[in-house]
Scaffold this active site. Structure first.
Site, PDB file in Angstrom:
ATOM      1  N   GLU A   1      18.111   1.648   7.483  1.00 25.84           N
ATOM      2  CA  GLU A   1      17.066   0.694   7.878  1.00 25.84           C
ATOM      3  C   GLU A   1      17.285  -0.678   7.252  1.00 25.84           C
ATOM      4  O   GLU A   1      17.188  -1.710   7.916  1.00 25.84           O
ATOM      5  CB  GLU A   1      15.698   1.240   7.455  1.00 25.84           C
ATOM      6  CG  GLU A   1      14.549   0.293   7.749  1.00 25.84           C
ATOM      7  CD  GLU A   1      13.241   0.781   7.148  1.00 25.84           C
ATOM      8  OE1 GLU A   1      12.315  -0.033   7.054  1.00 25.84           O
ATOM      9  OE2 GLU A   1      13.159   1.960   6.774  1.00 25.84           O
ATOM     10  N   ASP A   2      17.594  -0.701   5.944  1.00 30.26           N
ATOM     11  CA  ASP A   2      17.655  -1.971   5.223  1.00 30.26           C
ATOM     12  C   ASP A   2      19.059  -2.562   5.147  1.00 30.26           C
ATOM     13  O   ASP A   2      19.224  -3.773   5.079  1.00 30.26           O
ATOM     14  CB  ASP A   2      17.128  -1.787   3.793  1.00 30.26           C
ATOM     15  CG  ASP A   2      15.631  -1.487   3.780  1.00 30.26           C
ATOM     16  OD1 ASP A   2      14.971  -1.809   4.775  1.00 30.26           O
ATOM     17  OD2 ASP A   2      15.139  -0.942   2.781  1.00 30.26           O
TER      18      ASP A   2
ATOM     19  N   HIS B   1      13.429   3.092  -6.004  1.00 29.93           N
ATOM     20  CA  HIS B   1      12.527   3.725  -5.033  1.00 29.93           C
ATOM     21  C   HIS B   1      13.122   5.010  -4.453  1.00 29.93           C
ATOM     22  O   HIS B   1      12.460   6.067  -4.498  1.00 29.93           O
ATOM     23  CB  HIS B   1      12.182   2.733  -3.921  1.00 29.93           C
ATOM     24  CG  HIS B   1      11.500   3.348  -2.743  1.00 29.93           C
ATOM     25  ND1 HIS B   1      10.254   3.939  -2.818  1.00 29.93           N
ATOM     26  CD2 HIS B   1      11.907   3.480  -1.440  1.00 29.93           C
ATOM     27  CE1 HIS B   1       9.926   4.408  -1.628  1.00 29.93           C
ATOM     28  NE2 HIS B   1      10.916   4.146  -0.776  1.00 29.93           N
TER      29      HIS B   1
ATOM     30  N   ASP C   1       8.170   9.475   0.391  1.00 33.87           N
ATOM     31  CA  ASP C   1       8.434   8.037   0.497  1.00 33.87           C
ATOM     32  C   ASP C   1       7.123   7.256   0.553  1.00 33.87           C
ATOM     33  O   ASP C   1       6.933   6.269  -0.167  1.00 33.87           O
ATOM     34  CB  ASP C   1       9.275   7.793   1.754  1.00 33.87           C
ATOM     35  CG  ASP C   1       9.464   6.313   2.064  1.00 33.87           C
ATOM     36  OD1 ASP C   1       9.826   5.556   1.148  1.00 33.87           O
ATOM     37  OD2 ASP C   1       9.239   5.924   3.226  1.00 33.87           O
TER      38      ASP C   1
ATOM     39  N   ASP D   1     -22.933  17.138  -6.102  1.00 28.89           N
ATOM     40  CA  ASP D   1     -21.781  18.029  -6.277  1.00 28.89           C
ATOM     41  C   ASP D   1     -20.493  17.252  -6.546  1.00 28.89           C
ATOM     42  O   ASP D   1     -19.508  17.366  -5.831  1.00 28.89           O
ATOM     43  CB  ASP D   1     -21.612  18.943  -5.067  1.00 28.89           C
ATOM     44  CG  ASP D   1     -21.539  18.168  -3.758  1.00 28.89           C
ATOM     45  OD1 ASP D   1     -21.911  16.984  -3.774  1.00 28.89           O
ATOM     46  OD2 ASP D   1     -21.117  18.742  -2.745  1.00 28.89           O
TER      47      ASP D   1
END
Length: 791
Positions: free
Chosen positions: A136-137, A108, A199, A319
């Site tokens: 964060e993780d 990722h 992200d 359109d």
């Protein structure tokens, strides 16, 4: 030890290709089998014991080849080496971590970095993209990031890090606080939001592995916040893809049906598109306008949104296809427009010149809708190559096409101004729900373009009012607004502005924002400034009201506020937890603390000689003087108290009425008549929050009260009643009516302004003298305001 083997790569995968030169990838890393995102790195003991190959560890490599191929085009080798180091650090941090799809989690960050490389972001932004989930993780601290990669990269990562470690009352507050933090970092460095959008785009592309409920929640968040940000920054390719992905995941069935319908229409109308392209190209060539023409298909979400907004079926959407014309310079844009208008007839009101007046995100183009060969509307967008780069890449075009000597573009200046306005809003608005609502409104893509009297152009959201216009010019102008002129005509402040309006604001130095403005202003800046001004005003008024309430409560205890020494104040502030007397006064004025309780605490703190009753009175003298004492110690009102004191609409008290006050928590003081039914019920529930009130000898303003006038149904009766009220120096604030057909009468209910009960009696006598008036009396709405007595 468990056996290991090399995993077979998926031929469709973009980041798991193993055939990469050794210099461009990290050495093969042993990983356990795919588990949940936060799984530990150790293989399961059962798998080791049985030798089950499907459960044993395996070798998985994530390639940097594609990313490095893109970076080599514009970054030197030294920078590529720093990016490899960031990759190794991120890969080690995410070791044993897997995505819901089963891929190694490091795939990722690499994919996010590739998207940033497409925009040609610099080395630090690419490193931040690779590292953005480590804090964060995996708990990597900012100090570690600074040590390894420098403060700039660490600040970028910090701006992207969610606030998962903090405790919030609900998911929305968490989202809002994370978004607030990201906006602050984004205002310092625009690269934060570019990495965040990359992200989010990759997460949306790979959302299929998530549970359905989570897909819907993430999709709504994307369409509410991130897609509008992409649009505001001019990243139209990202904006359209985020919208389509959000639509596909939040409404999969509708997306599938619409996708099949568009596919069928594409085949049916292919010949028509080729015919229009050929005719337009031939006409431009004949006029010697150098150009490139492209046919383009509207996104599924834009088609769906049009169907919803105009209540049309797909068959009535004409359109679906549009055309884009690219020319060398601005003059050629207008020449091409003339050629196309001579080829096909333009539709009235369907031409927009965004070259002369660019959109707030820097977008420039000519838009025109023509009647095509089959009578169907056909949209053309005409722009230069430079405009096209800005239209597709927005603020990221600065990195895509910059040269060392480039200066900030006008679009970058607009973006910086917008980001600064977000900082101002954040500074003044500490409530998370209000802040998120404000930013959502500020990101609304639709805009109107209005002019100042000196011909300066301002872009405002659709539905904006003169108050929004005033605050967009300057805070002081908005705060002091009393009236507005639009195209030289006086208009109400809630009037919605239209493109081309010339707006002039009329001010008064003593004027202050009105709380009712919050019900119609559209821009986040105006909403934030009004709330800030109201809070500041309310704070000052609450301090004064709280001081008066505490003084009144102390007099009941035979003490004087002015005689309390510093030692008593220090003890009282420590007991209440406040830092200053004003903070304590404000809490009392807002009804968060009861003055009587604080007064009793003061009695326990002071020495006997501080009491006003040093020569004690005997019981008989106390009883005889009680009535006079209560009159002296009750809080007096004269109408100048401001927004900290409100008069209940259930009974609408006026000078001369016997009154009592209710201190609602955070509501300030609410004034009721003593015989008000609502007041009696509230008193039974919470008697400690009621205080005695009285009127000052002279009041500073008129007060509102209700009138009920029953009249015979005759011509012009309302005008004659209104005239009688006005003749007696009373203004009408509101009027409603109910007709009784059986009695041939109508009840007129007025809210009028009077000075006191005597003034009200004069008005009623004048009404009763009118021949067609059956009855005139004071009205009281005894059913309103059950919650607070102030609805």
């Amino acid at each position: 030890m468990p056996s290991s083997h090399t995993a077979t790569p998926d031929p469709k995968a973009s980041v798991t290709d193993l055939a990469v030169p050794a210099a461009d990838q990290v050495a093969t890393i042993k990983r356990p089998r795919a588990r949940s995102k936060n799984a530990t790195a150790e293989p399961e003991p059962a798998a080791i014991a049985t030798g089950d190959e499907s459960a044993a560890t395996r070798h998985v490599c994530v390639s940097l080849a594609s990313l490095l191929d893109k970076l080599q085009a514009y970054l030197p080798e030294a920078d590529l080496q720093r990016i490899r180091e960031a990759y190794r650090f991120a890969d080690a941090a995410h070791l044993g971590q897997y995505r819901a799809s089963g891929e190694p989690y490091i795939s990722h960050p690499v994919a996010v970095a590739e998207l940033c490389a497409d925009w040609k972001l610099d080395t630090q932004a690419i490193m931040a993209a690779l590292l953005h989930d480590t804090a964060e993780d995996k708990g990597i601290t900012q100090a570690e990031l600074i040590e390894h990669f420098g403060s700039t990269v660490a600040d970028l990562v910090d701006g992207l890090t969610k606030l998962d470690k903090l405790q919030f009352s609900n998911r929305e507050e968490n989202q809002s606080e994370s978004f607030r933090k990201m906006l602050l970092a984004m205002a310092r460095d625009i690269r934060v939001i570019l990495v965040k959008l990359a992200d989010r785009l990759h997460n949306m592309r790979t959302l299929g592995a998530m549970a359905a409920s989570k897909r819907v929640r993430i999709s709504r968040e994307t369409m509410d916040i991130y897609a509008p940000i992409a649009h505001r920054l001019g990243l139209n390719l990202v904006y359209r893809e985020l919208q389509d992905l959000g639509f596909a995941n939040s409404h999969p069935n509708r997306y599938a049906v619409l996708s099949r319908a568009v596919l069928a229409a594409r085949g049916n109308r292919h010949g028509l598109v080729e015919k229009i392209l050929a005719a337009a190209q031939a006409a431009l060539n004949e006029a010697q306008v150098p150009s490139q023409l492209f046919g383009r298909e509207k996104t599924l979400y834009s088609i769906y949104r049009k169907m919803r907004s105009k209540h049309l079926s797909f068959a009535h959407i004409q359109d679906i296809f549009g055309f884009r014309v690219l020319v060398p310079d601005v003059l050629d844009c207008y020449r091409a427009l003339g050629v196309l208008h001579s080829l096909y007839k333009p539709m009235p009101g369907k031409f927009e010149d965004y070259i002369a007046i660019p959109k707030a995100n820097g977008y420039q183009s000519l838009h025109t809708t023509l009647i095509g060969p089959n009578g169907n509307p056909v949209e053309f967008q005409i722009r230069t190559e430079a405009m096209h780069r800005i239209a597709e890449s927005g603020v990221a075009a600065h990195w895509l096409y910059k040269t060392p000597e480039d200066k900030p573009t006008p679009q970058q200046a607009q973006t910086n101004a917008w980001l600064q306005s977000l900082l101002d809003i954040q500074t003044e608005n500490r409530d998370w729900a209000d802040f998120l609502e404000t930013v959502k409104v500020d990101l609304a893509p639709d805009a109107v373009y209005v002019f100042t009297p000196k011909s300066r152009i301002l872009a405002l959201p659709r539905g904006a009012t003169p108050v929004d216009f005033a605050y967009a010019i300057h805070t002081n102008l908005g705060d002091q607004t009393v009236a507005a002129k639009v195209n030289n005509a006086l208009v109400p402040l809630r009037t919605e502005l239209r493109s081309g309006d010339v707006v002039e604001i009329i001010t008064a130095p003593a004027s202050r924002p009105n709380p009712s403005w919050l019900s119609f202003v559209r821009t986040g800046r105006a909403r934030s400034k009004i709330r800030h001004a109201l809070r500041t005003t309310q704070q000052a008024e609450s301090v004064e009201l709280g001081r008066r309430l505490l003084q009144s409560a102390l007099r009941h205890e035979h003490l004087d506020l002015l005689t309390l020494d510093d030692a008593v104040w220090d003890k009282l502030l420590r007991w209440t937890g406040f830092k200053s007397r004003d903070d304590l006064y404000a809490d009392i004025g807002l009804g968060k603390r009861v003055a009587d309780i604080l007064a009793k605490r003061v009695v326990a703190l002071v020495s006997p000689q501080d009491a006003l009753s040093a020569p004690l009175l005997d019981t008989i003298e106390r009883l005889e003087s009680r009535a006079a004492h209560d009159a002296q110690t009750s809080l007096q009102l004269d109408g100048s108290e401001g927004i900290s004191v409100r008069y209940a609409t259930c009974c609408r008290p006026i000078p001369g009425d016997a009154i009592i006050g209710y201190l609602g928590k955070g509501e300030g003081l609410i004034v009721h008549q003593q015989d008000c039914d609502i007041a009696r019920r509230l008193f039974q529930k919470d008697p400690d929050r009621w205080i005695d009130l009285s009127w000052a000898e002279e009041c500073t303003r008129p007060f509102e009260t209700g009138l009920s006038v029953i009249v015979q149904n005759t011509k012009g009766v309302l005008a004659r009643v209104a005239a009688a009220i006005s003749e007696h120096d009373s203004d009408i604030a509101h009027v409603t009516m109910d007709e009784d057909t059986q009695q041939a009468t109508t009840e007129l209910r007025f809210v009028v302004q009077v000075r006191d009960r005597k003034h009200l009696a004069d008005v009623l006598r004048a009404l009763r003298r009118l021949q067609f008036v059956v009855r005139a009396s004071r009205a009281k709405n005894r059913t309103a305001g059950l919650g607070s007595g102030n609805s």
